[in-house]
Design a protein around this motif. Structure first.
Motif, mmCIF file in Angstrom:
data_model
loop_
_atom_site.group_PDB
_atom_site.id
_atom_site.type_symbol
_atom_site.label_atom_id
_atom_site.label_comp_id
_atom_site.label_asym_id
_atom_site.label_seq_id
_atom_site.Cartn_x
_atom_site.Cartn_y
_atom_site.Cartn_z
ATOM 1 N N LYS A 38 0.818 -1.210 0.000
ATOM 2 C CA LYS A 38 0.000 0.000 0.000
ATOM 3 C C LYS A 38 0.853 1.261 0.000
ATOM 4 O O LYS A 38 0.612 2.201 0.752
ATOM 5 N N ALA A 39 1.869 1.252 -0.873
ATOM 6 C CA ALA A 39 2.786 2.395 -0.903
ATOM 7 C C ALA A 39 2.187 3.532 -1.730
ATOM 8 O O ALA A 39 1.753 3.325 -2.861
ATOM 9 N N SER A 40 2.148 4.720 -1.118
ATOM 10 C CA SER A 40 1.763 5.932 -1.847
ATOM 11 C C SER A 40 2.926 6.899 -1.756
ATOM 12 O O SER A 40 3.568 7.005 -0.718
ATOM 13 N N ILE A 41 3.196 7.591 -2.854
ATOM 14 C CA ILE A 41 4.329 8.507 -2.861
ATOM 15 C C ILE A 41 3.810 9.914 -3.119
ATOM 16 O O ILE A 41 3.053 10.138 -4.057
ATOM 17 N N PHE A 42 4.217 10.822 -2.247
ATOM 18 C CA PHE A 42 3.751 12.204 -2.346
ATOM 19 C C PHE A 42 4.912 13.136 -2.643
ATOM 20 O O PHE A 42 6.019 12.948 -2.147
ATOM 21 N N TYR A 43 4.644 14.157 -3.459
ATOM 22 C CA TYR A 43 5.551 15.305 -3.568
ATOM 23 C C TYR A 43 4.780 16.470 -2.968
ATOM 24 O O TYR A 43 3.862 16.995 -3.600
ATOM 25 N N GLY A 91 4.091 7.665 -13.213
ATOM 26 C CA GLY A 91 4.764 7.432 -11.941
ATOM 27 C C GLY A 91 5.651 6.201 -11.902
ATOM 28 O O GLY A 91 5.990 5.731 -10.824
ATOM 29 N N LYS A 92 6.060 5.690 -13.082
ATOM 30 C CA LYS A 92 6.912 4.501 -13.108
ATOM 31 C C LYS A 92 8.245 4.752 -12.396
ATOM 32 O O LYS A 92 8.642 3.992 -11.522
ATOM 33 N N SER A 93 8.912 5.846 -12.786
ATOM 34 C CA SER A 93 10.211 6.144 -12.183
ATOM 35 C C SER A 93 10.070 6.476 -10.709
ATOM 36 O O SER A 93 10.899 6.078 -9.893
ATOM 37 N N THR A 94 8.997 7.196 -10.388
ATOM 38 C CA THR A 94 8.768 7.554 -8.987
ATOM 39 C C THR A 94 8.613 6.292 -8.139
ATOM 40 O O THR A 94 9.187 6.178 -7.059
ATOM 41 N N LEU A 95 7.857 5.335 -8.670
ATOM 42 C CA LEU A 95 7.681 4.079 -7.939
ATOM 43 C C LEU A 95 9.019 3.363 -7.794
ATOM 44 O O LEU A 95 9.379 2.902 -6.711
ATOM 45 N N PHE A 110 11.942 2.306 -4.131
ATOM 46 C CA PHE A 110 12.524 1.053 -3.669
ATOM 47 C C PHE A 110 13.951 1.202 -3.142
ATOM 48 O O PHE A 110 14.515 0.262 -2.610
ATOM 49 N N ASN A 111 14.606 2.362 -3.380
ATOM 50 C CA ASN A 111 15.891 2.579 -2.694
ATOM 51 C C ASN A 111 15.972 3.973 -2.088
ATOM 52 O O ASN A 111 17.051 4.500 -1.859
ATOM 53 N N ARG A 112 14.822 4.538 -1.813
ATOM 54 C CA ARG A 112 14.730 5.830 -1.127
ATOM 55 C C ARG A 112 15.433 6.946 -1.879
ATOM 56 O O ARG A 112 15.927 7.902 -1.271
ATOM 57 N N MET A 113 15.502 6.864 -3.204
ATOM 58 C CA MET A 113 16.076 7.972 -3.968
ATOM 59 C C MET A 113 15.168 9.191 -3.892
ATOM 60 O O MET A 113 15.617 10.322 -4.038
ATOM 61 N N ASN A 114 13.859 8.954 -3.668
ATOM 62 C CA ASN A 114 12.947 10.093 -3.578
ATOM 63 C C ASN A 114 13.242 10.973 -2.365
ATOM 64 O O ASN A 114 12.847 12.133 -2.336
ATOM 65 N N ASP A 115 13.972 10.417 -1.388
ATOM 66 C CA ASP A 115 14.344 11.227 -0.218
ATOM 67 C C ASP A 115 15.089 12.492 -0.622
ATOM 68 O O ASP A 115 15.081 13.479 0.096
ATOM 69 N N LEU A 116 15.777 12.417 -1.763
ATOM 70 C CA LEU A 116 16.615 13.551 -2.174
ATOM 71 C C LEU A 116 15.783 14.711 -2.687
ATOM 72 O O LEU A 116 16.284 15.820 -2.833
ATOM 73 N N VAL A 117 14.516 14.446 -2.990
ATOM 74 C CA VAL A 117 13.645 15.516 -3.474
ATOM 75 C C VAL A 117 12.963 16.143 -2.273
ATOM 76 O O VAL A 117 12.376 15.443 -1.445
ATOM 77 N N GLN A 118 13.064 17.464 -2.175
ATOM 78 C CA GLN A 118 12.445 18.149 -1.037
ATOM 79 C C GLN A 118 10.942 17.949 -1.033
ATOM 80 O O GLN A 118 10.280 18.098 -2.062
ATOM 81 N N GLY A 119 10.418 17.591 0.119
ATOM 82 C CA GLY A 119 8.974 17.470 0.260
ATOM 83 C C GLY A 119 8.417 16.130 -0.178
ATOM 84 O O GLY A 119 7.217 15.929 -0.147
ATOM 85 N N ARG A 173 -4.584 12.276 -11.346
ATOM 86 C CA ARG A 173 -3.204 12.354 -11.792
ATOM 87 C C ARG A 173 -2.251 11.534 -10.946
ATOM 88 O O ARG A 173 -1.040 11.596 -11.141
ATOM 89 N N ALA A 174 -2.761 10.754 -10.002
ATOM 90 C CA ALA A 174 -1.891 9.840 -9.267
ATOM 91 C C ALA A 174 -1.702 8.588 -10.110
ATOM 92 O O ALA A 174 -2.635 8.129 -10.765
ATOM 93 N N GLY A 175 -0.480 8.041 -10.085
ATOM 94 C CA GLY A 175 -0.245 6.803 -10.818
ATOM 95 C C GLY A 175 -0.729 5.628 -10.002
ATOM 96 O O GLY A 175 -0.578 5.598 -8.784
#
Lengths: 306, 267
Positions: B19-24, B52-56, B60-69, B236-238
């Protein structure tokens, strides 16, 4: 498409405006070249006049360590060593602090913090150098004397002038380095983070080396500023050439010497007057050398990013 | 949405999004994805642009942490442990879940230093012979050794695009991760270089669990074992609309939209 419409002409046109603008831009570029040539000529002709004096032996310029042209002693070393001393001290302050601030602004600061701090830092670059000179004399010198003792630290000394000169060039080195660091593409940082690097490792081992040519250019420009810095040196480093490597001694730098002699009441035909052109020429050659060095490093370490 | 198991034995789950959801910020880019990633299999993520393919993948390795917010709701498990747990260090996660990016991004260092970079991070006192052997093995593993063994000291950025991408793969496997994430690794490469990377993936999967985002339907059908189909919802959510064995996705998908997409009717 209607057949009756005549096709647009493909004939050549003369565009007068283009030619005028091109000539104007060429002229603007030429002015700086012409000015440089003029400086070389002015310095060179006076320097030749100096070497033409009967009592002057040109070889003494680099063999003697005494500078008092009015009695025929023209060893330029005391002025050169004090200039190098103050420059070295300035760089010891400016490189670590400027670079660390640049890494902070580029890699750690949030956009909001960066957009606040960078303009403030750049204000520091706009402070007139005479203000820094008095800052050296009224703050840095008493500060150094209170630490090391008044009998060790002279009232006028190279350490105070050099350190304050370093503070002056921090914004320059910081701002130019930060531009270079920020030009490193995000993809390289991601590559590094993706391998399990921390922020510090990424900054120091990937971003900094990738921006090296820009960082070196920043340092060289900072060095040129320090070598040519006049007001701080004239105010705080001391008057009178002194061949010493003790930073707490008073010793006049090249730029400081020129401004003192040319500002004083001296005869334009005296040897003292013509001698400052020798100093000026040496200074010019030193900064020219630094510029070539800068170009060399920029080309050697240049990385071209899309 | 469990994969069909009639003709293959059950695989170990290496990773699992629950149930992973990713927010910016307040924007939800990916909604409620539950996705198993099977060990030593290749899982492809397909779907139209912006879904949202790349975002998903980057979750899986917390690369999204580098994006603020950016933040992730739900869980992403690696060997049963939630990588978004309070005690978990993102840097440690990325050492076990490596990444290869869309455009080859070798560091402006020598080929040798590119491969050695990640190894040295974990172990700055590693001996030269040991490092030499890791570099050689990694370059062999990325099918690049024969092409570069005589010029290990020359810059990684001087290689061709396909070689650069294989260098990035060598760099990623040098730190011996468990999982390799590949974000459209062939999109900047020519067809021959693409085939080489695809062949390489088949040998890499003997040792690594691989996830790949691709726009290329042939690539997904040729190279992957499992396929995830994503679409963008009205808000607009993937979202993930189908997950199954690749064979099934490309021959007999359950969802009409998947069928339309893989047969090229849109996207």
């Amino acid at each position: 498409m209607t057949a009756s419409k005549p096709p647009r002409s493909l004939k050549k046109k003369t565009r007068l405006g283009e030619n005028v603008i091109q000539a104007f831009f060429f002229f603007c570029g030429f002015v700086s070249i012409f000015t440089t040539l003029g400086i070389v000529l002015a310095l060179g002709s006076q320097a030749l006049r100096f070497f033409g004096e009967p009592d002057i032996n040109p070889i003494e310029l680099i063999t003697s360590i005494k500078w008092s042209p009015n009695i025929g002693e023209i060893g330029i070393w005391p002025l050169v060593t004090s200039t190098l001393m103050t420059t070295l001290l300035a760089l010891l302050v400016a490189i670590p602090l400027g670079l660390a601030a640049a890494i902070y602004l580029s890699e750690y600061a949030t956009p909001k913090v960066r957009n606040t701090l960078k303009p403030i830092l750049e204000i520091l670059a706009g402070v007139p150098t005479v203000v820094y000179g008095y800052f050296a004399l009224t703050f840095m010198t008493p500060f150094l004397r209170s630490i090391f003792g008044t009998d060790i630290v002279k009232i006028y000394n190279m350490a105070s002038a050099g350190l304050v000169c370093g503070i002056m060039i921090i914004p320059l080195i910081c701002s130019m380095s930060e531009d270079a660091l920020r030009a490193v593409p995000r993809s390289l940082r991601e590559g590094s983070f993706g391998l399990g690097a921390t922020k510090l490792e990424t900054s120091l081992k990937v971003v900094l080396p990738a921006a090296l040519s820009g960082v070196i250019a920043a340092i060289v420009v900072g060095t040129s500023r320090a070598v040519g810095e006049t007001m701080i040196m004239a105010t705080a480093a001391g008057a009178g050439p002194n061949f010493t490597f003790n930073p707490f001694e008073s010793a006049e730098t090249m730029a400081g010497h020129i401004v003192r002699i040319s500002g004083g009441d001296i005869d334009y035909n005296s040897i003292d007057y013509t001698s400052i052109f020798i100093v000026g020429l040496t200074l010019f050659l030193m900064t020219l050398g630094l510029n070539f060095l800068s170009r060399y490093f920029v080309n050697k370490y240049r990385e071209v990013y899309e | 949405m469990q994969p069909q198991k009639q003709n293959s034995k059950p695989k170990e789950q290496k990773m699992l999004a629950e149930k992973a959801s990713i927010f910016y910020g307040s924007f939800r880019a990916v909604a409620d994805v539950t996705l198993p990633v099977y060990e030593r299999q290749i899982t492809a993520i397909i779907g139209p642009s912006g879904c949202g393919k790349s975002t998903l993948l980057r979750a899986f390795n917390r690369m999204n942490d580098l994006v603020q917010g950016a933040r992730v709701d739900g869980k992403v498990l690696l060997d049963g442990e939630d990588i978004y747990g309070a005690e978990v260090d993102a840097v440690a996660v990325r050492r076990r879940v490596g990444m290869v990016f869309q455009r080859p991004n070798p560091f402006p260092k020598s080929i040798y230093d590119n491969v050695a970079y990640g190894v040295r991070l974990g172990n700055s006192r590693i001996s030269k012979p040991e490092l030499d052997s890791i570099v050689e093995q990694s370059l062999r593993g990325a099918a690049l050794w024969d092409e570069v063994k005589d010029k290990l000291k020359s810059s990684g950025t001087a290689l061709s695009g396909g070689q650069q991408q294989r260098l990035c793969i060598a760099r990623a496997i040098a730190v011996q991760p468990d999982v390799l994430l590949m974000d459209e690794p062939c999109s900047a490469l020519d067809p021959i270089a693409t085939i080489k990377i695809e062949e390489l993936m088949q040998t890499l999967k003997e040792r690594y669990t691989i996830m790949i985002v691709t726009h290329n339907m042939q690539q997904a059908s040729r190279a992957s074992d499992y396929t995830v189909m994503m679409m963008m919802r009205a808000d607009r959510a993937g979202e993930m609309i189908e997950f199954d064995e690749t064979k099934r996705i490309f021959t007999n998908p359950r969802d009409k939209r998947t069928e339309d997409y893989v047969s090229g009717r849109f996207g």
